[in-house]
Design a protein around this motif. Structure first.
Motif, mmCIF file in Angstrom:
data_model
loop_
_atom_site.group_PDB
_atom_site.id
_atom_site.type_symbol
_atom_site.label_atom_id
_atom_site.label_comp_id
_atom_site.label_asym_id
_atom_site.label_seq_id
_atom_site.Cartn_x
_atom_site.Cartn_y
_atom_site.Cartn_z
ATOM 1 N N SER A 17 0.859 -1.165 0.000
ATOM 2 C CA SER A 17 0.000 0.000 0.000
ATOM 3 C C SER A 17 0.900 1.221 0.000
ATOM 4 O O SER A 17 2.116 1.103 0.040
ATOM 5 C CB SER A 17 -0.888 -0.005 1.252
ATOM 6 O OG SER A 17 -0.087 0.183 2.397
ATOM 7 N N SER A 19 1.330 3.481 2.324
ATOM 8 C CA SER A 19 1.994 3.774 3.585
ATOM 9 C C SER A 19 2.991 2.715 4.005
ATOM 10 O O SER A 19 3.974 3.022 4.653
ATOM 11 C CB SER A 19 0.944 3.930 4.682
ATOM 12 O OG SER A 19 0.172 2.751 4.793
ATOM 13 N N SER A 22 1.400 -4.144 2.235
ATOM 14 C CA SER A 22 0.030 -4.613 2.232
ATOM 15 C C SER A 22 0.007 -6.019 1.676
ATOM 16 O O SER A 22 0.789 -6.355 0.800
ATOM 17 C CB SER A 22 -0.836 -3.694 1.362
ATOM 18 O OG SER A 22 -2.152 -4.186 1.291
ATOM 19 N N ASN A 72 -7.863 -12.622 5.832
ATOM 20 C CA ASN A 72 -8.191 -11.329 6.462
ATOM 21 C C ASN A 72 -7.110 -10.280 6.207
ATOM 22 O O ASN A 72 -6.554 -9.670 7.123
ATOM 23 C CB ASN A 72 -8.387 -11.509 7.974
ATOM 24 C CG ASN A 72 -9.476 -12.505 8.302
ATOM 25 O OD1 ASN A 72 -10.514 -12.537 7.647
ATOM 26 N ND2 ASN A 72 -9.228 -13.342 9.304
ATOM 27 N N SER A 74 -7.031 -7.190 4.969
ATOM 28 C CA SER A 74 -7.177 -5.789 5.388
ATOM 29 C C SER A 74 -6.928 -5.649 6.882
ATOM 30 O O SER A 74 -6.270 -4.700 7.326
ATOM 31 C CB SER A 74 -8.565 -5.257 5.014
ATOM 32 O OG SER A 74 -9.574 -6.032 5.636
ATOM 33 N N SER A 75 -7.418 -6.587 7.667
ATOM 34 C CA SER A 75 -7.182 -6.553 9.109
ATOM 35 C C SER A 75 -5.703 -6.712 9.430
ATOM 36 O O SER A 75 -5.171 -6.020 10.308
ATOM 37 C CB SER A 75 -7.991 -7.665 9.786
ATOM 38 O OG SER A 75 -7.611 -7.809 11.138
ATOM 39 N N ASN A 77 -3.116 -5.975 7.529
ATOM 40 C CA ASN A 77 -2.373 -4.779 7.156
ATOM 41 C C ASN A 77 -2.570 -3.675 8.191
ATOM 42 O O ASN A 77 -1.629 -2.971 8.552
ATOM 43 C CB ASN A 77 -2.817 -4.286 5.780
ATOM 44 C CG ASN A 77 -1.876 -3.220 5.232
ATOM 45 O OD1 ASN A 77 -0.684 -3.428 5.154
ATOM 46 N ND2 ASN A 77 -2.438 -2.073 4.876
ATOM 47 N N GLU A 78 -3.774 -3.545 8.710
ATOM 48 C CA GLU A 78 -4.020 -2.573 9.776
ATOM 49 C C GLU A 78 -3.221 -2.920 11.021
ATOM 50 O O GLU A 78 -2.680 -2.030 11.697
ATOM 51 C CB GLU A 78 -5.518 -2.527 10.094
ATOM 52 C CG GLU A 78 -6.369 -1.927 8.991
ATOM 53 C CD GLU A 78 -7.850 -2.048 9.272
ATOM 54 O OE1 GLU A 78 -8.199 -2.584 10.354
ATOM 55 O OE2 GLU A 78 -8.659 -1.639 8.425
ATOM 56 N N GLU A 79 -3.141 -4.204 11.334
ATOM 57 C CA GLU A 79 -2.371 -4.645 12.498
ATOM 58 C C GLU A 79 -0.900 -4.317 12.325
ATOM 59 O O GLU A 79 -0.222 -3.861 13.254
ATOM 60 C CB GLU A 79 -2.568 -6.146 12.711
ATOM 61 C CG GLU A 79 -1.862 -6.710 13.929
ATOM 62 C CD GLU A 79 -2.467 -6.231 15.233
ATOM 63 O OE1 GLU A 79 -1.760 -6.262 16.253
ATOM 64 O OE2 GLU A 79 -3.644 -5.817 15.247
ATOM 65 N N LEU A 81 0.429 -1.924 10.447
ATOM 66 C CA LEU A 81 0.608 -0.481 10.567
ATOM 67 C C LEU A 81 0.521 -0.037 12.026
ATOM 68 O O LEU A 81 1.251 0.858 12.459
ATOM 69 C CB LEU A 81 -0.444 0.248 9.724
ATOM 70 C CG LEU A 81 -0.301 0.121 8.211
ATOM 71 C CD1 LEU A 81 -1.492 0.759 7.515
ATOM 72 C CD2 LEU A 81 0.995 0.751 7.741
ATOM 73 N N ARG A 82 -0.357 -0.669 12.779
ATOM 74 C CA ARG A 82 -0.480 -0.319 14.199
ATOM 75 C C ARG A 82 0.809 -0.634 14.942
ATOM 76 O O ARG A 82 1.286 0.168 15.761
ATOM 77 C CB ARG A 82 -1.645 -1.097 14.824
ATOM 78 C CG ARG A 82 -1.914 -0.727 16.272
ATOM 79 C CD ARG A 82 -2.872 -1.679 16.929
ATOM 80 N NE ARG A 82 -2.324 -3.016 17.048
ATOM 81 C CZ ARG A 82 -1.426 -3.372 17.975
ATOM 82 N NH1 ARG A 82 -0.978 -2.489 18.847
ATOM 83 N NH2 ARG A 82 -0.985 -4.604 18.009
ATOM 84 N N ASN A 85 3.567 1.875 14.180
ATOM 85 C CA ASN A 85 3.362 3.205 14.753
ATOM 86 C C ASN A 85 3.191 3.211 16.270
ATOM 87 O O ASN A 85 3.309 4.268 16.891
ATOM 88 C CB ASN A 85 2.137 3.856 14.104
ATOM 89 C CG ASN A 85 2.377 4.204 12.649
ATOM 90 O OD1 ASN A 85 3.369 4.849 12.319
ATOM 91 N ND2 ASN A 85 1.500 3.747 11.774
#
Length: 600
Positions: A17, A19, A22, A72, A74-75, A77-79, A81-82, A85
């Protein structure tokens, strides 16, 4: 030849992605509900210039493996990134498997589908399922066709240049139709291994970063390669300020360092313990060797004894785990295609859950991109799992100069036009090399870039956010580049900068070595001294400035000047102030770097 542009289009869509990294599917869905396994398409499996010979005998029985992907996306990738950061909250392996591994019901449905065609399951290795079937059964189940081809050339090319020398000509079999499955059973299939015979029967892709013969008297090209003064680990620990950490009780106590073993090999733990005793290392941590399978035909691994000796010496309180997958995944028929190599990472992530991983055995990135993307995806996936579990992964950048085209004069690697994977993965920290100029009594007079430290440009991964926001001067922003940090790879008195001058114990004797193979475990030891999990390091390292300012997601904080810029040496591109292809940002003062990593 496959064009660079087309490879970029495929891999960037799958892996990135804007950022960060992904995850996405390695297949595509047709309008008829079929799932096409694109990583096993003829684009990758048929060598350009090959000549069709005949269809492969449909009654021939062959072993193969189905590689499974995560769920999963999308989940996940969010994890990821979390975690990047907000350090400190990481998943446990059982949580990761629960959230992101295919369900048992899905796996049962895939196995049942293949059983309908007479294909039998022979093994379940987590995300690798092994099977046996006839060519005819495989062709029917996967809607493909497998043929025999003749490759008439002596070299294998990728991206218009020679990649592997002197392996042809040869015959091989492979599919000429992209395999497909019904969507319900194919949706989590990442790739298929074994329906082509280029790997392992033609080319063994794995390379050890350090693979020169053990020498205790003369170098392969003469005595001038051997230093008359040996630089001991104690000298390095003192010079780079590790001892100040130990004096404050920071020894890596309780941390786990996992070492990726050379498949089909073993180590002698007596050698490792003897090294620590010889140099007075006050070890309080444990040494653990995990062997999966019983094929040790590769012999005793000097590479992994080096890794264990130096990681344990630099983090005396750490628990060391060396993992060997010896003929374990799929038996001998499937070993050479790197599945055992992958399975070591899988085992570490799921059953050891280390704080740090040290890697000195590697694959050519360009080869994977051109001919074996499924394995690249498999390894990348486990690097994602390491990251969200808080594991930092470090890998030796290689001992073959800029993009592997400038090897030392005393050995021939036979692989060119590449940097190395997983070193090039943005979630992995690639460790380049520095050279220690010694005095006649073995003390350190000065440091410089090591002339055979591998650096280069990825053909798979685009520029990363940590590179775009780097505080290191001259960090490239044209794509993912490495190395990301550097440490001791060679040294000695009055010898060339590729010479021997650093000790290890092997087969009960003291030998001397050089290579980034030592730099990675030493740096892994340094990371373990921080005392808590750090996750993917590059997002921190590139945000520590030469002056000691640290850019965090919450703003800039003041740390200590941890980086030591390297301004001399070449590979043959020159080292210079700021980021360079020999040492990346440079080497480090261990005390200051641990201090800054704690602050982040």
């Amino acid at each position: 030849m496959k064009r660079l542009g087309s490879i970029y289009v495929v891999l960037v869509v799958f892996l990135f992605s804007i950022s960060s990294l992904s995850l996405a599917s390695s297949g595509s869905l047709s309008s008829g509900g079929s799932y096409y396994i694109e990583t096993s398409s003829p684009q990758y499996s048929i060598l350009p210039g090959s000549q069709f010979v005949e269809p492969l005998n449909t009654s021939l029985s062959i072993p193969f493996a189905v590689l499974l992907n995560f769920t999963n996306y999308s989940s996940l990738n969010e994890e990821l990134l979390r975690v990047i950061n907000n350090r400190g909250e990481y998943l446990y392996p059982n949580q990761f498997r629960q959230y992101y591994y295919p369900s048992e019901a899905y796996i049962n449905s895939l196995v049942a589908y293949l059983n309908q065609y007479g294909i039998t399951e022979t093994g379940d290795y987590g995300l690798i399922l092994t099977f046996n079937g006839t060519v005819g059964e495989i062709e029917q189940a996967f809607h493909t066709q497998i043929n025999v081809y003749y490759y008439p050339f002596k070299d294998i090319y990728w991206f218009g240049k020679v990649g592997i020398e002197n392996v042809g000509p040869f015959y091989y079999f492979t599919n000429n139709v992209t395999p497909s499955l019904p969507y319900s059973v194919g949706k989590y299939v990442l790739g298929i291994v074994g329906i082509d015979s280029i790997d392992p029967h033609v080319y063994q892709a794995l390379r050890q970063a350090w693979n020169i013969p053990m020498i205790n008297e003369r170098g392969p090209s003469g005595r001038n390669l051997i230093s008359s003064a040996i630089i001991t680990p104690n000298t390095i620990l003192q010079y780079f300020n590790f001892t100040k950490l130990y004096n404050q009780g920071m020894t890596g106590s309780g941390s786990k360092i996992a070492i990726e073993g050379v498949p089909e090999c073993y180590v002698n733990t007596t050698d490792i313990q003897s090294f620590w005793t010889l140099y007075g290392i006050n070890r309080t941590g444990s040494l653990n060797v995990i062997t999966l399978g019983n094929d040790t035909s590769g012999g005793q691994s000097g590479e992994n004894e080096l890794d264990a000796e130096y990681s344990g010496a630099f983090a005396p309180g750490s628990n060391i785990y060396v993992v060997f997958s010896d003929g374990y995944v799929g038996g001998k028929a499937l070993v050479g295609n790197s599945l055992n190599y992958y399975y070591e990472y899988y085992y570490m992530a799921n059953y050891i859950n280390p704080d740090v991983v040290s890697i000195s055995v590697t694959l050519p990135e360009s080869f994977l991109a051109a001919y074996y993307p499924a394995m690249l995806y498999m390894i990348h996936n486990v690097m994602v799992q390491f990251s969200v579990q808080g594991t930092s992964v470090l890998a030796a950048s290689g001992d073959w100069g800029f993009e592997s085209d400038h090897p030392p004069p005393n050995f021939h690697i036979g692989v060119y036009n590449t940097i190395w994977y997983p070193e090039s993965d943005p979630l992995v920290t690639s460790v380049g090399g520095i050279f220690l100029n010694a005095t006649s009594n073995g003390s350190i007079a000065s440091i410089s870039g090591w002339d055979y430290s591998t650096g280069g440009n990825s053909v798979v991964f685009p520029v990363q956010t940590f590179e775009l926001t780097s505080l290191i001067p001259f960090t490239p922003v044209t794509g993912r580049t490495y190395p990301d940090i550097a440490f001791v790879s060679a040294g000695g008195y009055n010898i060339p900068e590729f010479g021997f001058g650093l000790p290890l114990v092997f087969e009960g004797q003291i030998f001397v070595w050089y290579g980034t193979s030592g730099a990675a475990p030493m740096t892994a030891g340094m990371i373990s001294l921080v005392g808590h999990r750090l996750g993917p390091l590059n997002y921190v390292l590139y945000h520590i400035s030469y002056s000691g300012e640290i850019l965090t997601p919450q703003g800039i904080i003041e740390g200590q000047p941890a980086w030591i810029p390297i301004t001399s040496g070449n590979n043959p591109l020159p080292a210079h102030y700021g980021w360079n292809y020999v040492t990346g940002p440079g080497t480090y003062n261990a005390y200051a770097m641990v201090y800054d990593l704690e602050l982040y």
